[in-house]
Scaffold this active site. Sequence first.
Site, PDB file in Angstrom:
ATOM      1  CB  SER A 188      40.086  34.170  42.330  1.00  0.00           C
ATOM      2  OG  SER A 188      38.774  33.678  42.474  1.00  0.00           O
ATOM      3  CE  LYS A 194      37.536  36.006  44.441  1.00  0.00           C
ATOM      4  NZ  LYS A 194      37.269  37.287  43.730  1.00  0.00           N
ATOM      5  CE  LYS A 243      35.149  33.087  42.539  1.00  0.00           C
ATOM      6  NZ  LYS A 243      34.482  34.414  42.454  1.00  0.00           N
ATOM      7  CG  ASP A 294      33.827  36.117  45.369  1.00  0.00           C
ATOM      8  OD1 ASP A 294      32.665  36.466  45.679  1.00  0.00           O
ATOM      9  OD2 ASP A 294      34.349  36.416  44.275  1.00  0.00           O
ATOM     10  CD  GLU A 307      35.052  39.283  45.626  1.00  0.00           C
ATOM     11  OE1 GLU A 307      36.083  38.691  46.001  1.00  0.00           O
ATOM     12  OE2 GLU A 307      34.854  39.602  44.448  1.00  0.00           O
ATOM     13  CG  ASP A 360      32.563  41.249  42.313  1.00  0.00           C
ATOM     14  OD1 ASP A 360      32.318  42.009  41.370  1.00  0.00           O
ATOM     15  OD2 ASP A 360      33.068  40.115  42.115  1.00  0.00           O
ATOM     16  CE  LYS A 376      35.252  40.713  39.446  1.00  0.00           C
ATOM     17  NZ  LYS A 376      34.202  39.687  39.590  1.00  0.00           N
ATOM     18  N   GLY A 401      39.062  40.174  38.806  1.00  0.00           N
ATOM     19  CA  GLY A 401      39.348  39.560  37.514  1.00  0.00           C
ATOM     20  C   GLY A 401      38.139  38.807  37.003  1.00  0.00           C
TER      21      GLY A 401
HETATM   22  O1  OSB Z   1      33.486  37.113  41.473  1.00  0.00           O
HETATM   23  O2  OSB Z   1      35.510  37.665  41.241  1.00  0.00           O
HETATM   24  C1  OSB Z   1      34.529  37.018  40.856  1.00  0.00           C
HETATM   25  C2  OSB Z   1      35.569  34.819  37.908  1.00  0.00           C
HETATM   26  C3  OSB Z   1      34.419  34.840  37.162  1.00  0.00           C
HETATM   27  C4  OSB Z   1      33.328  35.506  37.638  1.00  0.00           C
HETATM   28  C5  OSB Z   1      33.385  36.183  38.850  1.00  0.00           C
HETATM   29  C6  OSB Z   1      34.536  36.194  39.597  1.00  0.00           C
HETATM   30  C7  OSB Z   1      35.637  35.459  39.138  1.00  0.00           C
HETATM   31  C8  OSB Z   1      36.869  35.328  39.884  1.00  0.00           C
HETATM   32  C9  OSB Z   1      38.106  35.011  39.075  1.00  0.00           C
HETATM   33  O3  OSB Z   1      36.944  35.335  41.078  1.00  0.00           O
HETATM   34  C10 OSB Z   1      39.145  36.042  39.150  1.00  0.00           C
HETATM   35  C11 OSB Z   1      40.230  35.734  38.156  1.00  0.00           C
HETATM   36  O4  OSB Z   1      41.099  34.937  38.485  1.00  0.00           O
HETATM   37  O5  OSB Z   1      40.188  36.290  37.029  1.00  0.00           O
HETATM   38 MG    MG Z   2      33.691  38.322  43.168  1.00  0.00          MG
END
Ligand code: OSB
Ligand code: MG
Length: 373
Positions: A138, A164, A166, A191, A216, A241, A265, A293
């Site tokens: 991510s 992925k 953001k 995402d 996402e 999510d 999660k 994560g």
């Molecule tokens: O939406 O998946 C998410 C990190 C913090 C809060 C929300 C998210 C995330 C990530 C990071 O996408 C995933 C990771 O590398 O741990």
């Molecule tokens: Mg997410």
Amino acid sequence: MAILIDQIKLRQIEMPLVHFFQTSFGRTYARKIVLVEVISGGISGWGEVTAGENPFYNEEWTDSSWLILRDFVAPRVIGHEFASAAEVGERSAHIRGHLMARGGLEAACWDLEARQKHVPLWAAIGGGAHKEIACGVSIGIQDSVDQLLGKIDTEVRAGYRRIKIKIAPGWDVNVIREVRKRFPGILLMGDANSAYRLEDWPLLAALDEFDLMMIEQPLAHDEIIDHAELQARLKTPICLDECIRSAHQAEQAIRMQAGRIINIKLGRVGGFAEAKKVHDVALAHQIPVWCGGMLESGIGRAANIALSTLPNFVLPGDVSASKRYWKRDVITEPVEVSPNGLITVPEGPGFGFEVDHAFLDSITVRQETISKP
Ligand code: OSB
Ligand code: MG
């Protein structure tokens, strides 16, 4: 073998990230993480609370999780006899929300149970369908598109199987167009962390041409019905999510056709027992899942690896190497990813890694022990 906990140790650590992480709701430079250690007959089980530093992903944050655990959850779990860690979540089911705080303690109890039985955590939770975990990454919002392209290049070369990025208003269609131009063949997804509203659907539909694996959580953190309306207008699959906090909500979302993929999660759903139920509901409806994560330390990362061994975790998740986050992790051997994008599932007891106690102590900023009265 029953679980009877003598002591619960709460510990808050602070760890700077090697690179800031930016989502649609904000930028993080350093994590403030609550760890839960449950102790029974001299054996310790460990769990990580996945709440962020601010109540922006969901309603929880580091400090709220500390108070909920100390004042409401730990007193009801300590000294109570459980037949299995599967029962621990019920002891705090009367608490509204705060699933990450509750889930951190629940996960610690599963680790304890696994160590009492001398089995790996993945075996204790009924996993083990995968001996290796497929990894994606991510990548947060960057200061420039060039910086983003450079980061993607690094991760693709490192072997990660899915990228992925953001997205947020102003960092979406134009950015994804550039990424696709440079990397036409990669498995790619976006995402949004709830940054859009249903009326933004034409913008999200404009992403259809980029062949994304999924988008996402485009809409609100607590929204299922609007996601169903949006999914009907998009070719790209929606992955849910934030809005899936229980197996019941997963079942409702699937029934409404609010998405075609679920990100599970551990903390968001309150621990392993509920995560398994979400997994099972999705499997029964042929909805693939992957493990999300929350920028975890090695302890939460190890729990995510165990969870990812359940059979319906068929898509690469966000569980990646320790070194992407930390100069030094809290486990003696960091989580590593092979050049073909896989993590080998550990065979040792419990979560399968050794806590680096000296390092953990050096980054601990507060600690509190709750003992049997
Ligand atoms: O939406 O998946 C998410 C990190 C913090 C809060 C929300 C998210 C995330 C990530 C990071 O996408 C995933 C990771 O590398 O741990
Ligand atoms: Mg997410």
